[in-house]
Design an enzyme around this catalytic site. Sequence first.
Site, mmCIF file in Angstrom:
data_model
loop_
_atom_site.group_PDB
_atom_site.id
_atom_site.type_symbol
_atom_site.label_atom_id
_atom_site.label_comp_id
_atom_site.label_asym_id
_atom_site.label_seq_id
_atom_site.Cartn_x
_atom_site.Cartn_y
_atom_site.Cartn_z
ATOM 1 N N ARG A 16 -93.027 -36.329 14.512
ATOM 2 C CA ARG A 16 -91.644 -36.416 14.988
ATOM 3 C C ARG A 16 -90.701 -35.580 14.138
ATOM 4 O O ARG A 16 -89.664 -35.118 14.627
ATOM 5 C CB ARG A 16 -91.206 -37.886 15.014
ATOM 6 C CG ARG A 16 -91.828 -38.654 16.144
ATOM 7 C CD ARG A 16 -91.528 -40.123 16.025
ATOM 8 N NE ARG A 16 -92.547 -40.837 15.294
ATOM 9 C CZ ARG A 16 -92.333 -41.957 14.586
ATOM 10 N NH1 ARG A 16 -91.127 -42.461 14.512
ATOM 11 N NH2 ARG A 16 -93.321 -42.562 13.971
ATOM 12 N N GLU A 21 -96.193 -47.189 5.926
ATOM 13 C CA GLU A 21 -95.833 -48.585 6.222
ATOM 14 C C GLU A 21 -96.982 -49.280 6.955
ATOM 15 O O GLU A 21 -97.220 -50.460 6.772
ATOM 16 C CB GLU A 21 -94.552 -48.616 7.063
ATOM 17 C CG GLU A 21 -93.965 -50.000 7.254
ATOM 18 C CD GLU A 21 -92.764 -50.011 8.193
ATOM 19 O OE1 GLU A 21 -92.410 -48.958 8.743
ATOM 20 O OE2 GLU A 21 -92.210 -51.108 8.376
HETATM 21 O O1 LIG Z 1 -91.191 -43.798 5.103
HETATM 22 P P1 LIG Z 1 -92.569 -44.116 5.605
HETATM 23 O O2 LIG Z 1 -92.947 -45.557 5.411
HETATM 24 O O3 LIG Z 1 -93.600 -43.183 5.071
HETATM 25 O O4 LIG Z 1 -92.551 -43.946 7.189
HETATM 26 C C1 LIG Z 1 -91.892 -42.884 7.842
HETATM 27 C C2 LIG Z 1 -92.871 -41.971 8.544
HETATM 28 O O5 LIG Z 1 -93.526 -42.689 9.594
HETATM 29 C C3 LIG Z 1 -93.345 -41.985 10.820
HETATM 30 O O6 LIG Z 1 -94.360 -41.085 11.072
HETATM 31 P P2 LIG Z 1 -95.834 -41.478 11.528
HETATM 32 O O7 LIG Z 1 -96.725 -41.413 10.345
HETATM 33 O O8 LIG Z 1 -95.784 -42.766 12.302
HETATM 34 O O9 LIG Z 1 -96.279 -40.269 12.415
HETATM 35 P P3 LIG Z 1 -95.745 -39.512 13.735
HETATM 36 O O10 LIG Z 1 -94.474 -38.792 13.359
HETATM 37 O O11 LIG Z 1 -96.869 -38.581 13.984
HETATM 38 O O12 LIG Z 1 -95.507 -40.519 14.823
HETATM 39 C C4 LIG Z 1 -92.055 -41.241 10.627
HETATM 40 O O13 LIG Z 1 -91.936 -40.140 11.517
HETATM 41 C C5 LIG Z 1 -92.130 -40.817 9.193
HETATM 42 O O14 LIG Z 1 -92.876 -39.621 9.035
HETATM 43 N N1 LIG Z 2 -89.979 -48.934 11.995
HETATM 44 C C1 LIG Z 2 -90.314 -47.686 12.308
HETATM 45 N N2 LIG Z 2 -89.867 -47.125 13.455
HETATM 46 C C2 LIG Z 2 -90.205 -45.841 13.767
HETATM 47 N N3 LIG Z 2 -90.980 -45.078 13.010
HETATM 48 C C3 LIG Z 2 -91.449 -45.595 11.870
HETATM 49 N N4 LIG Z 2 -92.211 -45.076 10.902
HETATM 50 C C4 LIG Z 2 -92.391 -46.019 9.955
HETATM 51 N N5 LIG Z 2 -91.745 -47.145 10.266
HETATM 52 C C5 LIG Z 2 -91.142 -46.905 11.465
#
Ligand SMILES: O=P(O)(O)OC[C@H]1O[C@H](OP(=O)(O)OP(=O)(O)O)[C@H](O)[C@@H]1O
Ligand SMILES: Nc1ncnc2[nH]cnc12
Length: 178
Positions: free
Chosen positions: A61, A98
């Site tokens: 994202r 997370e």
């Molecule tokens: O601060 P954090 O606890 O590390 O979480 C935040 C991360 O989690 C989500 O990505 P995700 O890994 O879900 O991947 P995506 O963007 O491919 O959906 C979001 O886009 C951040 O990169």
């Molecule tokens: N609560 C949340 N919503 C969307 N993206 C996330 N990535 C990690 N935590 C998230």
Amino acid sequence: MSIDSLTALVRTIPDFPKPGIQFRDITTLLADGAGLRELVDHMAAIARPLDPDLIVGVEARGFILAAALAHALGKGFVPVRKAGKLPGCTVGIDYVLEYGADRLELHEGQVPQGARVVLVDDLIATGGTARAAAQLLREQGASVLMALFAVDLPDLGGRQTLEEDGVATASIMAFAGH
Ligand SMILES: O=P(O)(O)OC[C@H]1O[C@H](OP(=O)(O)OP(=O)(O)O)[C@H](O)[C@@H]1O
Ligand SMILES: Nc1ncnc2[nH]cnc12
């Protein structure tokens, strides 16, 4: 458009991808032309005065907003990807999320020694992803001018952790809770 109106365009989906997570879904904001422009304008207003050489975005994202920001500033965009996705020689770092663990990689040499970069992601939760990305960039000899997010979940403390690592942070919107 006010920040409150922008925030209202983010959809919250409970219990995704697992129970207890309030998923802040930006796709509803991205699908709104005025909202997307407003969000990128806000990010550009913060990043432009820093005069970065490059905008670095985190898969997946983070790519969307990082590329839009890079375009707005007339700067290059460099992707930080999950393991095994980049075709060239990579440098990488392992990190905890997370809801899981993962590894981030960068094309070797794509962020030159001494580069001044703004790191972009859609959202910061625990900060694990952004911390890992910032560390990887620093290991390449880059200077991380700022880690910039569309959405912050302040109760999870991610921005504070980054600031403690000496990385300046900013976000456009914030949501209480998880
Ligand atoms: O601060 P954090 O606890 O590390 O979480 C935040 C991360 O989690 C989500 O990505 P995700 O890994 O879900 O991947 P995506 O963007 O491919 O959906 C979001 O886009 C951040 O990169
Ligand atoms: N609560 C949340 N919503 C969307 N993206 C996330 N990535 C990690 N935590 C998230």
